[in-house]
Design an enzyme around this catalytic site. Structure first.
Site, PDB file in Angstrom:
ATOM      1  CB  SER A 100       0.026 -47.319 -14.638  1.00 18.48           C
ATOM      2  OG  SER A 100       0.317 -45.954 -14.559  1.00 18.48           O
ATOM      3  CG  ASP A 239       2.833 -43.916 -12.257  1.00 19.25           C
ATOM      4  OD1 ASP A 239       3.924 -43.512 -12.699  1.00 19.25           O
ATOM      5  OD2 ASP A 239       1.878 -44.214 -12.992  1.00 19.25           O
ATOM      6  CG  ASP A 241       3.950 -46.916 -15.786  1.00 19.63           C
ATOM      7  OD1 ASP A 241       3.548 -46.092 -14.941  1.00 19.63           O
ATOM      8  OD2 ASP A 241       3.434 -47.047 -16.914  1.00 19.63           O
ATOM      9  CG  ASP A 243       2.626 -43.520 -16.972  1.00 14.53           C
ATOM     10  OD1 ASP A 243       2.429 -43.480 -15.743  1.00 14.53           O
ATOM     11  OD2 ASP A 243       1.821 -44.059 -17.762  1.00 14.53           O
TER      12      ASP A 243
END
Length: 445
Positions: A100, A239, A241, A243
């Site tokens: 993340s 960010d 990834d 999410d």
């Protein structure tokens, strides 16, 4: 949290804590469990752009196919992209390899069931129990060994899905996208271009090492400068990834998850699309958010910090929108997990439909000054029962007389203690945080 699983899957420093050997074993165990669902399970695997992703992907695939599971490789894709495809394709699970917003040396493994939701605590506990015993799992041979297939169309299918979630084109809107040199680097610009927006991309050239490096949702300062420089209508920071989402208005002001939840929640309620007139948030949301929600005839429900707890509350009680101040926003009508790109197009759609700037939409939520500081400690759980720390929190809250609050908690993903204070002035915030940090440092040595 378990021995291996935190609030968002397994996470650690790649190749020292999160090793290929451990990852292969995790893949074998997951494959063994999935064999109870059908004779020939299929699993999707996606990853972000960090350098260790291919190493862990190879180990996971080896573990899965050695258990007789077929693997579909998605390549670089966002976490919510994996969740969406897992739910909508004929597969038994999906795996995202990502840490993340964490720095490049970290990596993680997030597992989704075939429903598109992350594994429950009970499911994670079952995996953990097997991780700590000798590997005596079945080993298929010959044609029963799994196969690997590339499925790079998945990212395209996910982007096309996002395009269908809004009712307006974004023609005439100029946006700056900070892709954190992560999984959204190719996908987010394509999404907004397809919807008709003029797109300026920054931090969209990943090299395996520069993911989240002084950019993205945890460092939106450069995005703010670029929005002002290019006279854009708004900016979006994701960010690694994707999410999470943090937005920026045309003045360069940062619009965090609390502002976005207020703006979106009010809009959905006006459209009679907000289930039970309620937005689900965490205890980290600003007092200004709760005041604005109440003033606009909405309700809010608080959960522990972590988007998994927000999701659990939503599913348990029939809510369809919620999120975190950090930018994890869940639109259950369109997805099963926090989704930065989905959140961005939803917010852009509101700006276009309302004919108002993001600054105008956000100004109706006055915000209490808030200060958050992190302290790295060896035992982040010990502070939860430390008498002196708890006494200092009580003392400070008594001084506030209801005009502020204190939250001290262990991070769910890192060896950190997070100290957050809201007060009437920034000076008071700094004073209270300094007092608390001093006590925490003394007690946690």
């Amino acid at each position: 949290m378990g021995k291996y699983f935190g609030t968002d899957g397994v996470r650690g420093v790649a190749n020292t804590e999160l090793t290929p050997e451990f990852t292969l074993r995790l893949g074998r165990i997951l494959g063994y469990q999935l064999k109870s669902l059908c004779e020939r399970p299929k699993v999707l695997i996606g990853r972000d752009t960090r350098i260790s992703g291919e190493m862990l992907e190879a180990a996971l695939m080896a573990g899965l196919i050695s258990s007789g599971v077929d693997v579909l490789k998605l390549g670089v894709i966002t976490t919510p992209g994996v969740a969406y495809l897992t739910k909508n394709l004929d597969v038994q699970a999906g795996i995202m390899i990502s840490a993340s917003h964490n720095p490049v040396q970290d990596n993680g493994i997030k597992i989704f069931s075939q429903s598109g939701y992350k594994l429950s605590d009970a499911q994670e506990e079952e995996i953990e129990a097997l991780l700590d015993v000798m590997d005596e799992l079945p080993r298929p041979v010959g044609g029963e060994i799994g196969r690997v297939e590339d499925y790079h169309l998945g990212a395209k299918e996910y982007v096309e899905h996002l395009e269908t979630t809004i009712s307006n084109k974004l023609t005439g809107l100029k946006v700056v996208l900070d892709c954190a040199n992560g999984a959204s680097s190719a996908l987010a610009p394509q999404l907004f271009k397809d919807l008709g927006a003029e797109v300026i991309s920054i931090y969209h050239q990943p090299d395996g090492i520069n993911i989240n490096e002084s950019c993205g949702s945890t460092h939106p300062e450069m995005l703010a400068q670029e929005v002002v420089k290019h006279e854009a209508h708004l900016g979006f920071a994701f960010d690694g990834d994707a999410d999470r989402l943090i937005a920026v208005d045309h003045t360069g002001a940062i619009i965090d998850g609390d502002y976005i939840m207020f703006i979106v929640g009010r809009y959905l309620n006006e459209k009679d699309l907000l289930n039970h007139g309620t937005v689900v948030s965490t205890v980290m949301s600003n007092l200004g958010f709760y005041n604005a929600v109440e003033a606009n005839g909405l309700q809010s429900v608080q959960t522990k910090v972590g988007d998994r707890y927000v999701l659990e509350e939503m599913l348990a009680n029939g809510y369809n929108f919620g999120g975190e101040q950090s930018g994890h926003l869940i639109f259950l009508d369109h997805g099963t997990t926090g989704d930065g790109m989905l959140s961005a197009v939803q917010l852009a759609n509101i700006v276009v439909e309302k004919g108002q700037s993001l600054a105008e939409l956000a100004k109706e939520m006055p915000k209490y000054p808030q200060l958050l500081k992190n302290l790295r400690v060896e035992d982040k759980m010990a502070m939860m029962t430390n008498v002196k720390i708890l006494e200092e929190i009580v003392n400070i809250e008594a001084e506030m007389s209801g005009k502020g609050r204190v939250l001290v908690r262990p991070s769910g993903t890192e060896p950190l203690v997070r100290v957050m204070v809201e007060a009437q002035t920034e000076k008071l915030c700094e004073s209270y945080v300094s007092r608390l940090l001093e006590v925490v440092e003394q007690e946690m040595k």
